[in-house]
Design an enzyme around this catalytic site. Sequence first.
Site, mmCIF file in Angstrom:
data_model
loop_
_atom_site.group_PDB
_atom_site.id
_atom_site.type_symbol
_atom_site.label_atom_id
_atom_site.label_comp_id
_atom_site.label_asym_id
_atom_site.label_seq_id
_atom_site.Cartn_x
_atom_site.Cartn_y
_atom_site.Cartn_z
ATOM 1 N N ASP A 82 0.479 -1.203 0.230
ATOM 2 C CA ASP A 82 -0.403 0.130 0.014
ATOM 3 C C ASP A 82 0.965 1.607 -0.389
ATOM 4 O OD1 ASP A 82 -3.364 0.775 1.823
ATOM 5 O OD2 ASP A 82 -2.175 1.740 -0.235
HETATM 6 C C1 GLC Z 1 -4.431 4.447 -0.371
HETATM 7 C C2 GLC Z 1 -5.472 3.270 -0.208
HETATM 8 C C3 GLC Z 1 -5.252 1.402 -0.770
HETATM 9 C C4 GLC Z 1 -5.441 2.490 -2.402
HETATM 10 C C5 GLC Z 1 -3.968 2.925 -2.049
HETATM 11 C C6 GLC Z 1 -3.743 3.470 -3.943
HETATM 12 O O1 GLC Z 1 -3.809 4.736 0.685
HETATM 13 O O2 GLC Z 1 -4.690 1.996 1.321
HETATM 14 O O3 GLC Z 1 -6.902 1.049 -0.510
HETATM 15 O O4 GLC Z 1 -6.477 1.260 -3.134
HETATM 16 O O5 GLC Z 1 -3.680 3.970 -1.822
HETATM 17 O O6 GLC Z 1 -4.524 4.983 -3.961
#
Ligand code: GLC
Length: 714
Positions: free
Chosen positions: A258
């Site tokens: 993430d």
């Molecule tokens: C965010 C979220 C994740 C998302 C990623 C890209 O922080 O936790 O669910 O897919 O970043 O946007």
Amino acid sequence: MTERIEKLIEEMSLEEKARQLTQVNAKIVYTATTAAITGTGGAMGLSEEDKAGIGSVLNFSGADEEKAVQDDHLSKDPHKIPLIFMQDVIHGCHTIFPVPLALGCSFDEALAEECAEMSAVESRLNGVQLTFSPMVDLVRDARWGRVMESTGEDPYLNGLMGKAFVRGYHKGGMLCCVKHFAAYGAAEAGREYNTTDVSERNLKEYFLPAYRACVEEGADLVMSSFNLLNGIPLNGHKDLLVDTLRKEWGFDGVLISDYAAVKEMIAHGYLETMEECAETAIGNELDMEMMSSAYVRHLPELVKEGKVSEERVNESLRRVLEMKEKAGLFECPYGDTDAEKAKDVNLSPAHRALARKAAVRSAVLLKNGGVLPLSADRPFALAGPFAEEKNILGSWACHGRPEDAVSVKEGLEAALGRKLVSAKGCEGDILAADESGIPAALEAVKGFKTIVACIGEPSASSGEGASRADIRIPAPQAALVKALKEAGHTVAAVVFGGRPQVLSEIEPYCDAILYAWQPGTEGGNAIADLLLGKEEPTARLTMSFPRKTGQCPIYYNCFNTGRPRIPDTLENSNYISSYRDTLNAPLYPFGYGLGYTDWELKGVRLSSEKIVEGGRVTVSALLKNTGKRAGSALVQLYIRDRFASVVRPLKELKGFQRVSLAAGEEREVCFDLSEEMLRFYTASGEFASEAGKFDVFVGLDSSTSLSAELTLVK
Ligand code: GLC
């Protein structure tokens, strides 16, 4: 495919490999200087050479930018490896469907699959090759803002819905990523990004099954989560990332972190340097690092120093290149992007029609004192901050725009062919304290007996980074509802929100409560269909609604405790598992929801009172529509293993069936219950059933007591 990939792996330098295993915001590689990038990704310190070799980008504006970024990239990348474009298409791209927690309430996998497929069709035309969805984190605490992205508190249902999303994305031609592995939804106190501590058993029983279901359904990527789990940040968990995900489940796709989560292992206090972050993450087979630059800055050195094998890097690189092959990007770097065609497909009548159907099937009728459906010829007025609100899209609305959405007022006026009086009364902001607008609102609607009060929390008050420590309906809105009732009106509340909210304070003043969630682009039309009786509310809750915030986390599949409060009354609280100031039961339980007719369910029978290993029995019950209009019921099957080597929950959902009957019609509803469905992780850690007695329940929600006794003999 293999030949091209192996050739690239052979030709690429360590620095080029590290860049290919990195994903950044599209702006970093295309327009803004790295110094301009703030937030968790930080100024990533990428050189121009780094930027030219990046493997993937996220968060871009659409088809035109995708083409421009890809062209720019391919002009610079010495190996001409196309970028892959990923986006959070969580519940729609331009046409926005109800948030997943709402769609889950349809209990309709086919509908979820259809919505995912349509989302994929729009996404591909708009430059997206892969979506960071489905999110299948098990959730039990409505204070956490991201409950809106999940489908609730039951692992079995979450798995069914997650698989439906995977199938739908693939049918629509888009790759997908199941997240957030693992147990991110167990954040202590519902506070975003907070610590999680989950026993091995609970992980296996509740938190992991839905991820596994999606991996087995063919999810192309898995995203590792931010959270500290049992003392180790997820990207440090070799047991989960390697032993479970890779070895036990056999996942060989790309594991992506993430957003900056690799770097955040330092903030967690787990690792001291970015070099250690890179070494740990790659060692745990994290193939792509999102929005931090540990790999770019340190992988080459780690390999040269012999701390990381080049083969380990090559294995991750192979997975990333295979993902791009699967997306067809080497042949067509833009994927199916087509800005012109997208103009016709985005928000097309067919897409809007499905969004409307999904919103109808997601709204849950929680209370109805004979008020709904409204009769079109009986005048009513609107009140509340959400009567004319068009941002009812939820917080992960991708390219969805409020101006394309239909408000409740617009939907009702379109359905009735007449203008409606509407009075806001107060603000919708959860922190607003101003009640000064209530007298004017009362004055504006005083000539109408029935008021549709549109209240709740704004889209921005749920989703990522949107935990609430108090999930009541904001005080000014509760005051408005109370004032309307005390002024003699009949009050039909339509409640918006991305989470279960505490409705206890408004419930006494509402003659009807329709929980609309964040219903998406066609929300107003769908709510009009339901309020006017063109459609019946058929959704049922997939997450318990607490009476008080203090009950969180609250969920149906809990344990009895050694001192259960039976009966669940305030008077019965001495030295009992209870609260002094509220009942233990939720205000509205898992599986609950009303329709526009009445039901009788009785006579649970088993084809046999005994079941053996590998055996099965048929569970049946009689359902009758005792109301005055045709309707649809969701008949649910639960079990309880009364005594076992580890305590088993009071109820476990094992099946459900939607049954539509005419007024007065009666039908026997049957379920197949197998011995396999009685299995769990026993005290010895084996996944098995144990001999003994079970209660087999059939009901219209999880509070049912309608049961028959089954004995498993071994
Ligand atoms: C965010 C979220 C994740 C998302 C990623 C890209 O922080 O936790 O669910 O897919 O970043 O946007």
